[in-house]
Write an enzyme that holds these catalytic residues in place. Sequence first.
Site, short mmCIF file in Angstrom:
data_model
loop_
_atom_site.label_atom_id
_atom_site.label_comp_id
_atom_site.label_asym_id
_atom_site.label_seq_id
_atom_site.Cartn_x
_atom_site.Cartn_y
_atom_site.Cartn_z
N PHE A 27 0.99 -1.38 -0.54
CA PHE A 27 -0.02 0.32 -0.38
C PHE A 27 1.00 1.25 0.07
O PHE A 27 0.47 2.32 -0.60
CB PHE A 27 -0.85 0.03 1.09
N GLU B 250 -4.62 -4.10 -1.91
CA GLU B 250 -6.17 -3.92 -1.93
C GLU B 250 -6.55 -2.71 -0.57
O GLU B 250 -7.95 -2.36 -0.80
CB GLU B 250 -7.15 -4.72 -1.70
N ARG B 251 -5.73 -1.64 -0.68
CA ARG B 251 -5.79 -0.42 0.42
C ARG B 251 -5.70 0.35 -0.16
O ARG B 251 -6.33 1.82 0.41
CB ARG B 251 -4.45 -0.43 1.40
N CYS C 146 9.90 2.06 3.09
CA CYS C 146 10.06 0.59 3.67
C CYS C 146 11.66 1.61 3.74
O CYS C 146 12.85 0.67 4.37
CB CYS C 146 10.03 -0.13 2.67
N LYS D 69 -1.27 -6.59 -9.16
CA LYS D 69 -1.90 -6.91 -8.13
C LYS D 69 -1.92 -5.90 -7.41
O LYS D 69 -0.44 -6.67 -6.54
CB LYS D 69 -2.26 -8.56 -7.48
N SER E 14 5.45 -7.00 3.33
CA SER E 14 5.69 -7.30 4.67
C SER E 14 6.22 -8.75 4.44
O SER E 14 6.39 -10.01 3.57
CB SER E 14 4.22 -7.90 5.78
N GLU F 29 9.44 -4.67 12.70
CA GLU F 29 9.61 -3.46 12.15
C GLU F 29 7.91 -2.71 12.51
O GLU F 29 6.80 -3.20 12.18
CB GLU F 29 9.21 -3.69 10.29
P1 NAD Z 1 1.76 -6.86 3.14
O1 NAD Z 1 3.17 -7.33 2.87
O2 NAD Z 1 0.54 -6.64 3.80
O3 NAD Z 1 0.94 -6.29 1.22
C1 NAD Z 1 1.73 -6.80 -0.14
C2 NAD Z 1 0.75 -7.36 -0.67
O4 NAD Z 1 0.49 -8.83 -0.22
C3 NAD Z 1 -0.65 -7.14 -1.28
O5 NAD Z 1 -1.01 -6.92 -2.43
C4 NAD Z 1 -1.75 -7.79 -0.50
O6 NAD Z 1 -2.61 -7.87 -1.22
C5 NAD Z 1 -0.57 -9.13 -0.03
N1 NAD Z 1 -0.75 -9.75 0.47
C6 NAD Z 1 -1.58 -9.93 1.48
N2 NAD Z 1 -2.03 -10.58 3.05
C7 NAD Z 1 -1.37 -11.40 2.02
C8 NAD Z 1 -1.30 -13.16 2.35
N3 NAD Z 1 -1.57 -13.57 3.85
N4 NAD Z 1 -1.35 -14.15 1.53
C9 NAD Z 1 -0.86 -13.37 -0.30
N5 NAD Z 1 -0.30 -12.93 -0.69
C10 NAD Z 1 -0.53 -11.53 1.05
O7 NAD Z 1 1.97 -5.41 3.54
P2 NAD Z 1 2.17 -3.30 3.19
O8 NAD Z 1 1.28 -3.85 4.38
O9 NAD Z 1 0.93 -3.45 1.94
O10 NAD Z 1 3.39 -2.59 3.04
C11 NAD Z 1 4.26 -2.73 4.00
C12 NAD Z 1 5.14 -3.50 3.67
O11 NAD Z 1 5.70 -3.31 2.70
C13 NAD Z 1 6.05 -3.39 4.96
O12 NAD Z 1 7.08 -4.05 5.72
C14 NAD Z 1 6.69 -2.65 4.47
O13 NAD Z 1 8.43 -2.36 4.90
C15 NAD Z 1 7.40 -2.88 3.07
N6 NAD Z 1 7.94 -2.63 1.99
C16 NAD Z 1 9.02 -2.95 1.61
C17 NAD Z 1 9.72 -2.61 0.03
C18 NAD Z 1 10.93 -3.05 -0.05
O14 NAD Z 1 11.14 -2.65 -1.38
N7 NAD Z 1 11.81 -3.59 0.90
C19 NAD Z 1 8.88 -1.51 -0.05
C20 NAD Z 1 7.82 -1.15 0.02
C21 NAD Z 1 7.04 -1.23 1.09
#
Ligand code: NAD
Length: 512
Positions: free
Chosen positions: A149, A176-177, A281, A173, A226, A383
Amino acid sequence: MRDIDHFIGGQTVVGTSGRYGDVFDPNTGQVQARVQLASAAEVDAAIANAAAAQPGWAAINPQRRARVMFEFKRLVERDMERLAELLSSEHGKVIADSKGDIQRGLEVIEFACGIPHLLKGEYTMGAGPGIDVYSMRVPLGVGAGITPFNFPGMIPMWMFGVAIACGNTFVLKPSERDSSLPVELGKLMMEAGAPPGVLNVVHGDKEAVDAILASPIVRAVSFVGSSDIAHHVYATGTSTGKRVQAMGGAKNHAIVLPDADMEQVVADLSGAAFGSAGERCMALPVVVPVGERTAATLREMMVPAMAALRVGVSSDKDAHYGPVINGAHRSRVEDYIQMGIDEGAELVVDGRGFQLQGHEQGFFIGPSLFDQVKPTMRSYQDEIFGPVLQIVRAETLAEAAALPSQHQYGNGVAIFTRNGGAARDFAATVEVGMVGINVPIPVPLAYHSFGGWKRSGFGDHNQHGPEGVRFWTKVKTVTQRWPTGGHELPRGSEDGGPSRVVDSSFVIPTMK
Ligand code: NAD
């Protein structure tokens, strides 16, 4: 209530699963739209559209594909104000940050405009008698991107910009937020001249992600989110033979040596720890001052700098940062603040319970500062992803430098010092993927590559830049031998003088 639909095969497609997710306006705390959550069958339909479009797209010459990217960039710039407002209204970051989000994505599109140069491959003439060898980079087929998101503009563009310019077609994909901006990017790609099916946007949650991972048609998956989910995507995707790059969470440290420019450090930390409500991140949520005097000065200067931070609605031009993404995330951040207290850290500034007048239901959190944080504390190890800065004191550079190296995450790190030798040694040895020297947020430019180490990145290739091109292509190598003899060709004279035709009767066949 507004519905956020899928964008498949160049068209808006209303979902049929009957499942929806709430999209909030974080400034007001109200649900402003509902997003379709795709079933596996709907994801398969998007993948089928991408597969149908792929051979035709790959057959178009690279410079024509690049022209689509040039036009896409122009269209996004044309619509920048509208797109940034849309992004801010669902994410909550201030408009300037939303423009930065889109702009950093556009820099990858600019890089993608030059991809024909990087697809050229290599050639060895005369590798053996009459034998030449050449290699080329060819697209993988259908690629997929699963995005978080916090950068709904930049991160999708990191992925589809490079993948599509290389000749792949794409299924995105998004989170969804805050799902509206990625749909707009899909529409603009079509307006820029990409054929229908080249970029599809399908919304969803775990069910959609698992359908992507299960599809035998999808050849490569790029994930950012994450770490636990990144690992799930990496393990599942690679077990079915896909190429997977999966970027995870982060806990980036700022090491501050006694000779650092403290005014710069405090100004940089104010932006890097609290900007975008800490939901980056590459944020700097941990600062490690070396020596008691450095720690005392830093703390003394940080408190008034934090008091000067303005928390406001995302449209407030003077605000430094806006609300976090939703109420559940605000509770999570506040729970971590309580955990820090319970673990024995000293809460110097408490941002909990912050309310913005006129927006009492918005998801705002004030800036928080902890001192006396210890590496054994879970609030340090995890985190938090909110506007919380933790001071971990160290006696020596060696003690400070060990912290980011030993942490489970290894995304970014920064060192502040005037000592070039110390900075150079630190950069060479620290176990982290991206290092800043007097630079708080060392996000590599588009023509370099972005990626962290350890639980911040699973897989071998980083995002965008040369690594991105390697990820989205595979190498084909041709070894050729043509029959020789029966003809004479011009040869250079041995004395280096002008070439001369030995047998002028020979005619080189022309290509039809
Ligand atoms: P998230 O892991 O909740 O969601 C990321 C994606 O995974 C979304 O598209 C979501 O729909 C999908 N998802 C959620 N639950 C799932 C499941 N159980 N199984 C499969 N797919 C699922 O992350 P977020 O809260 O949207 O974003 C924040 C996180 O992203 C933080 O941990 C941040 O550090 C990380 N991030 C990392 C980078 C990097 O380059 N390392 C960059 C930006 C954000």
